[in-house]
Write an enzyme that holds these catalytic residues in place. Structure first.
Site, short mmCIF file in Angstrom:
data_model
loop_
_atom_site.label_atom_id
_atom_site.label_comp_id
_atom_site.label_asym_id
_atom_site.label_seq_id
_atom_site.Cartn_x
_atom_site.Cartn_y
_atom_site.Cartn_z
N THR A 129 -0.54 -3.69 -10.32
CA THR A 129 -1.92 -4.07 -9.46
C THR A 129 -2.73 -5.32 -9.65
O THR A 129 -2.84 -5.61 -10.92
CB THR A 129 -2.07 -3.19 -9.18
OG1 THR A 129 -1.69 -1.76 -8.59
CG2 THR A 129 -3.36 -3.39 -7.67
N GLY A 132 -4.65 -10.05 -5.43
CA GLY A 132 -3.50 -10.02 -4.46
C GLY A 132 -2.67 -9.41 -4.23
O GLY A 132 -1.94 -9.88 -3.41
N PHE A 159 -7.92 -2.64 -11.02
CA PHE A 159 -7.20 -1.05 -11.06
C PHE A 159 -6.11 -0.67 -11.86
O PHE A 159 -5.41 0.36 -11.58
CB PHE A 159 -6.91 -1.08 -10.01
CG PHE A 159 -7.98 -1.17 -8.58
CD1 PHE A 159 -9.01 -1.01 -8.63
CD2 PHE A 159 -7.24 -1.70 -7.50
CE1 PHE A 159 -10.23 -1.70 -7.85
CE2 PHE A 159 -7.82 -2.81 -6.14
CZ PHE A 159 -9.04 -2.30 -6.37
N THR A 161 -4.90 2.00 -14.50
CA THR A 161 -5.96 3.86 -15.03
C THR A 161 -5.72 3.05 -16.84
O THR A 161 -4.50 3.06 -17.00
CB THR A 161 -4.41 4.39 -14.86
OG1 THR A 161 -5.52 4.18 -13.30
CG2 THR A 161 -5.47 6.28 -14.94
N GLN A 274 -14.51 33.16 13.78
CA GLN A 274 -13.21 32.86 14.05
C GLN A 274 -13.18 31.35 13.58
O GLN A 274 -12.57 30.67 13.01
CB GLN A 274 -12.79 32.58 15.46
CG GLN A 274 -11.61 32.06 15.35
CD GLN A 274 -10.47 32.40 17.02
OE1 GLN A 274 -11.71 32.30 17.76
NE2 GLN A 274 -9.84 32.71 16.91
N GLY A 334 -21.16 25.06 3.33
CA GLY A 334 -21.87 24.09 4.42
C GLY A 334 -23.30 23.23 3.17
O GLY A 334 -22.39 22.42 2.28
N GLU A 358 -0.50 4.78 -6.95
CA GLU A 358 0.65 5.56 -6.56
C GLU A 358 1.33 5.30 -5.21
O GLU A 358 2.67 6.48 -5.28
CB GLU A 358 1.01 6.70 -7.28
CG GLU A 358 0.49 6.43 -8.98
CD GLU A 358 1.02 7.11 -9.68
OE1 GLU A 358 2.03 7.59 -9.30
OE2 GLU A 358 0.63 7.54 -10.68
N GLU A 362 0.16 4.92 3.77
CA GLU A 362 0.53 4.69 4.94
C GLU A 362 2.46 3.65 4.28
O GLU A 362 3.48 3.32 4.64
CB GLU A 362 -0.46 2.90 5.06
CG GLU A 362 -0.93 3.28 6.06
CD GLU A 362 -2.12 4.31 5.00
OE1 GLU A 362 -2.16 3.72 4.37
OE2 GLU A 362 -3.58 4.91 5.84
C1 FAD Z 1 -8.15 4.40 -9.67
C2 FAD Z 1 -7.27 3.71 -9.50
C3 FAD Z 1 -6.03 4.09 -10.28
C4 FAD Z 1 -5.53 2.19 -10.01
N1 FAD Z 1 -4.18 2.69 -11.26
C5 FAD Z 1 -3.36 2.09 -11.53
C6 FAD Z 1 -2.31 1.47 -12.72
O1 FAD Z 1 -2.65 2.04 -13.37
N2 FAD Z 1 -1.51 0.65 -12.40
C7 FAD Z 1 -1.94 0.31 -11.48
O2 FAD Z 1 -0.76 -1.22 -11.86
N3 FAD Z 1 -2.53 -0.31 -10.17
C8 FAD Z 1 -3.34 1.09 -10.32
N4 FAD Z 1 -4.04 1.60 -9.02
C9 FAD Z 1 -3.69 0.35 -8.19
C10 FAD Z 1 -3.10 0.91 -6.99
O3 FAD Z 1 -1.76 1.61 -6.86
C11 FAD Z 1 -3.51 0.30 -5.45
O4 FAD Z 1 -4.54 0.58 -4.76
C12 FAD Z 1 -2.27 0.79 -4.05
O5 FAD Z 1 -1.47 0.22 -4.08
C13 FAD Z 1 -2.94 0.16 -3.07
O6 FAD Z 1 -3.23 -1.39 -2.86
P1 FAD Z 1 -4.26 -1.99 -2.84
O7 FAD Z 1 -5.74 -1.45 -3.65
O8 FAD Z 1 -4.52 -3.64 -2.67
O9 FAD Z 1 -4.48 -2.36 -1.56
P2 FAD Z 1 -3.60 -2.67 0.18
O10 FAD Z 1 -1.90 -3.12 -0.11
O11 FAD Z 1 -4.34 -4.59 0.25
O12 FAD Z 1 -3.94 -1.76 1.13
C14 FAD Z 1 -4.83 -2.00 1.55
C15 FAD Z 1 -4.57 -1.37 3.18
O13 FAD Z 1 -3.58 -1.53 3.48
C16 FAD Z 1 -2.42 -0.83 4.32
N5 FAD Z 1 -1.37 -1.20 3.61
C17 FAD Z 1 -0.66 -2.23 2.96
N6 FAD Z 1 0.72 -2.62 3.13
C18 FAD Z 1 0.74 -2.33 4.49
C19 FAD Z 1 1.80 -2.23 5.06
N7 FAD Z 1 2.91 -2.97 5.04
N8 FAD Z 1 2.20 -1.21 6.18
C20 FAD Z 1 1.26 -1.01 6.79
N9 FAD Z 1 0.23 -0.73 5.89
C21 FAD Z 1 -0.22 -1.37 4.71
C22 FAD Z 1 -2.68 -0.03 2.88
O14 FAD Z 1 -1.65 0.76 3.08
C23 FAD Z 1 -4.35 0.03 2.68
O15 FAD Z 1 -4.45 0.94 4.10
C24 FAD Z 1 -4.86 1.93 -8.97
C25 FAD Z 1 -6.42 1.85 -8.12
C26 FAD Z 1 -7.04 2.72 -7.77
C27 FAD Z 1 -8.23 2.71 -7.29
#
Ligand code: FAD
Length: 384
Positions: A129, A132, A159, A161, A274, A334, A358, A362
């Site tokens: 990751t 961008g 990000f 880990t 309930q 609560g 992972e 979405e």
């Molecule tokens: C605590 C933590 C640990 C992590 N560990 C690792 C690691 O060890 N190694 C590593 O490489 N990465 C790691 N990651 C990165 C993680 O895999 C990404 O954050 C994740 O894949 C989402 O990418 P993004 O944050 O850039 O969000 P974005 O891709 O920018 O997404 C933003 C929003 O848009 C939605 N979206 C994006 N594309 C689409 C699409 N085509 N259709 C519909 N919706 C879409 C997404 O679902 C999300 O809701 C980690 C992240 C966190 C928070």
């Protein structure tokens, strides 16, 4: 169709359950205290001792091949063990494991990276990751440029880990004109890490590469074949994420059931209402559904089938289930649920991550829909 565990599987499950109850759960108050003081939940020496104790009981390298000293218990047993481990929020895992793609290394790479990682002497991290490029992993910009028998890597990962603690990284970089390549890069080759504070208790890191010089022999797998390795890494344990979440959800639901019976409101226990009963019932239904979807995905992996569709279904369902259950459990408690006296808020923060990393919810939905639309998966299939 047989849903029962074999005698051996049941014995392993019961032994792990007893280990977690006797050795791990008692650490919970200390973990909360440490984390709230900004310290690692389990001090390194306690973690080491616990791992050695587990090793003496045979819990070492759950999924590691026997030739590397592992127990090689297979995907179904790994999922069942993860469910047991998920019953506690103590950040403990059995030792003796290494990232699956390190097995793709040559003999020298196995000696320098794989075996020391299995032995617990080295720590790895996996970096694809970038600021961008998250869901859109094919859009990474980190570059590796050949310079004689070496490569110069430049770019930023985010990000990651374990990025603050790792002493080597499996980093993915664009190598024109071949495509994406995976490099094994030791920290002392020159990359820097910076922790990223998050709402969870363990923080990932950003990694910066400025013309980091890496020898050709540190390419993992083949030049230009890095993306396949990255997908293999991400795919390996997609069913493990919901598996652990199932244990957490079951433990918390148990807490909610106990609390509902003793907490009185308007003259009777809240368990009589309930509104509370439905939250309990819905939670159990969702946990059971997640359990069988997860075991089905693990079974497909065990059988050597293409488990990508089943794993996406299990991951999406399990991540959403865990978040719904923790929210209901907090609601049943609560105001107490919202305090730091109970661990529910901690679980609440941790489980939120499951819907993001992972493959976000979405992206799982996109995969599932595309598989159906393109005919890679079909409706009406059972056990195939
Ligand atoms: C605590 C933590 C640990 C992590 N560990 C690792 C690691 O060890 N190694 C590593 O490489 N990465 C790691 N990651 C990165 C993680 O895999 C990404 O954050 C994740 O894949 C989402 O990418 P993004 O944050 O850039 O969000 P974005 O891709 O920018 O997404 C933003 C929003 O848009 C939605 N979206 C994006 N594309 C689409 C699409 N085509 N259709 C519909 N919706 C879409 C997404 O679902 C999300 O809701 C980690 C992240 C966190 C928070």
């Amino acid at each position: 169709m047989d849903f029962s565990l074999s005698t051996e599987e049941r014995q392993i499950r019961d032994t792990v359950r007893a280990f977690v109850e006797k050795e791990v759960m008692p650490l919970e108050p200390e973990v909360l205290r440490n984390e709230r003081a900004g310290q690692p939940g389990v001090p390194a020496d306690v973690l080491r001792e616990l791992r050695l104790k587990a090793k003496r009981m045979g819990f070492w390298g759950i999924n590691t091949p026997e030739e590397y000293g592992g127990a090689a218990l297979g995907p179904i047993m790994s999922a069942i063990i993860a469910m047991e481990m998920g019953r506690t929020f103590v950040p403990f895992t059995f030792g003796g494991s290494a990232d699956n793609i390190l097995y793709a290394g040559n003999e020298e790479q196995k000696r320098r990276y794989l075996i020391p990682t299995i032995e617990g002497e080295r720590r790895s991290c996996f970096a694809i990751t970038e600021p961008g490029a998250g869901s859109d992993a094919r859009n990474i910009r980190t570059r590796a440029v050949r310079d004689g028998s070496e490569w110069l890597i430049s770019g930023e990962k985010t990000f990651i880990t374990g990025g603050s603690e790792a002493d080597f990284v499996m980093v993915f970089a664009v190598t024109e004109p071949y495509g994406v390549t995976c490099f094994l890069v030791d920290r002392d080759m020159g990359w820097k890490s910076e922790p990223i504070p998050t709402m969870g208790e363990w923080g990932p890191a950003s990694l910066v590469f400025e013309d980091v010089r890496v020898p050709e022999e540190n390419i993992l797998g083949e030049l230009g074949k890095g993306f396949e390795l990255a997908m293999e890494w991400i795919g390996q344990g997609r069913y493990m994420i919901p598996a652990r979440a199932i244990g957490s959800a079951e433990r918390m639901l148990g807490m909610a059931v106990d609390y509902a019976k003793i907490r009185k409101s308007m003259g009777q226990a809240i368990s009589e209402y309930q509104a509370i009963q439905w939250m309990i019932a819905d939670s159990q239904v969702e946990i059971e559904a997640a359990k069988w979807l997860t075991l089905y995905a693990a079974w497909q992996v065990q059988e050597g089938m293409d488990a990508r569709h089943a794993s996406s279904i299990a991951k999406l369902n399990g991540a959403v289930m865990a978040n719904q259950v923790v929210d209901r459990v907090l609601q049943i408690h609560g105001g107490m649920g919202y305090t730091k006296e109970l661990p529910i808020e901690r679980w609440y923060r941790e489980l939120r991550l499951l819907r993001i990393f992972e493959g976000t919810d979405e992206i799982q939905r996109r995969t599932i829909a595309r598989n159906l639309l393109k005919g890679h998966a079909r409706l009406g299939a059972i056990g195939e």
